[in-house]
Enzyme design. Sequence first.
Site, PDB file in Angstrom:
ATOM      1  N   CYS A  67      30.044 -10.546 -49.797  1.00 28.68           N
ATOM      2  CA  CYS A  67      30.972  -9.060 -49.921  1.00 28.68           C
ATOM      3  C   CYS A  67      32.195  -9.416 -50.453  1.00 28.68           C
ATOM      4  O   CYS A  67      32.863 -10.441 -50.266  1.00 28.68           O
ATOM      5  CB  CYS A  67      30.807  -8.611 -48.499  1.00 28.68           C
ATOM      6  SG  CYS A  67      31.828  -7.147 -48.360  1.00 28.68           S
ATOM      7  N   ASP A 345      55.996   8.672 -49.417  1.00 26.98           N
ATOM      8  CA  ASP A 345      54.791   7.860 -49.409  1.00 26.98           C
ATOM      9  C   ASP A 345      54.116   8.090 -50.404  1.00 26.98           C
ATOM     10  O   ASP A 345      52.980   8.556 -50.600  1.00 26.98           O
ATOM     11  CB  ASP A 345      54.271   8.103 -47.955  1.00 26.98           C
ATOM     12  CG  ASP A 345      53.098   7.350 -47.744  1.00 26.98           C
ATOM     13  OD1 ASP A 345      52.911   6.305 -48.563  1.00 26.98           O
ATOM     14  OD2 ASP A 345      52.226   7.689 -47.151  1.00 26.98           O
ATOM     15  N   CYS A 371      51.986   1.371 -50.378  1.00 28.87           N
ATOM     16  CA  CYS A 371      50.691   0.496 -50.298  1.00 28.87           C
ATOM     17  C   CYS A 371      50.760  -0.494 -51.420  1.00 28.87           C
ATOM     18  O   CYS A 371      50.135  -1.024 -51.786  1.00 28.87           O
ATOM     19  CB  CYS A 371      49.524   1.426 -50.170  1.00 28.87           C
ATOM     20  SG  CYS A 371      49.412   2.397 -51.973  1.00 28.87           S
TER      21      CYS A 371
END
Length: 413
Positions: A67, A345, A371
């Site tokens: 994976c 954000d 992020c």
Amino acid sequence: MQTLRIDRVGGQGDGIADTPSGPVFAPLTLPGETVRAQVVEGRAEAVEIVQASPDRIAAVSPQYGDCGGCSLQHWAHGPYLAWKREQVQQALARERIETEIEPTVAVPAGSRRRLALHARRGPDGRAMLGFKARRSWRLVEVRECPVADPRIMRAIPALAELAEPLLEHPKSAPTLHVTWTLTGLDVDVTGVERRFGGLSRDAQMKAIAAAGRADLARLSLAGETLVMARQPQVAFGPATVPLPAGGFLQAVPGAEAAMVSRAVDAVRGARKIADLFCGAGTFTFPLATVAPVIAADASKAGIEALKAGVRSAKGLKAITAEARDLFRRPLTPFDLKGCDAIAFDPPRAGAVEQTAQIAGTKAAVVVGVSCNPQTFARDARVLIDAGFRLERVTPVDQFLWSAHVELVGIFRR
């Protein structure tokens, strides 16, 4: 075959061996390990561990190694979290920024409430769900996932049944964006072939029937609702907010709570707060327990959801929300007049245009959530050059066992 000694782990999670001919990237390896591998264009293939690191542990996923996700499962908890902190430190150093970097906030296994499950036909012709293999378009079927909320995993058989009619067209490559909400599973599907008319009416009816059997709260196609048994809802602070179809939501509640709590603590004492790139109000509602908030985001659906959440909440300061593209039309110092605290954000690309406007305000505190440590560092440099001091940064391990790291940074002046 070559013998390599792994010197470090790079930003994408691969081990790196520094050789006379340049770096060699070796997946699923750790610093200090000796490995044998075939080296092709700077990448190690068919890697054999000759001497393992003492920090190597047993992986818990049955799909580990095949994976494409969870590529750092083999790393002991402490060194793994320290490496994530180092990624933030290195990103800041590239912009000549020094500050306090707190220990990485960890999240537990089995806590991720959002998954993107790809659907393909298996060798037997049936629909199967899973994740992409490492460096490949091949699908790895997933029946167990140690990072996912178990309630999503229990729904996999029903979701595979739902995927069957979505594969009607041979060029469709559906992705089921599955979210666990307060009212059950919300599924938004992307990747269905549309050039030739999209899903037929018959396929839509089969998908709707499968959604009913799966007891989905909602099934939508690229943000357009096909059927809704119950409005998917999420809690942001004291508010209950209707989640827009295909809308953004932090992946792990514990990570969200860690970021929100730091933002709220940073703005205590503020008289007016701006929440930029607010989405449906993840930070807006908690911030409104402190002071009135003006909120802005490009998503009209997100802003409408936020406004609906305002009607459900009690005891909050006033919230004003606007749908606005903050890349093309960032809020100016005039728009932000009176805001002594600002939170932002942005998406992974960062928000250099909006950050430049924040730099010109009279705000005393800015909370940056990101992020992407690289674009955060770039935006942080703009604020620091305008007189802000980056007080501290907190890395957050929202995406467990991946190379991805999020953060919260507190600026003051």
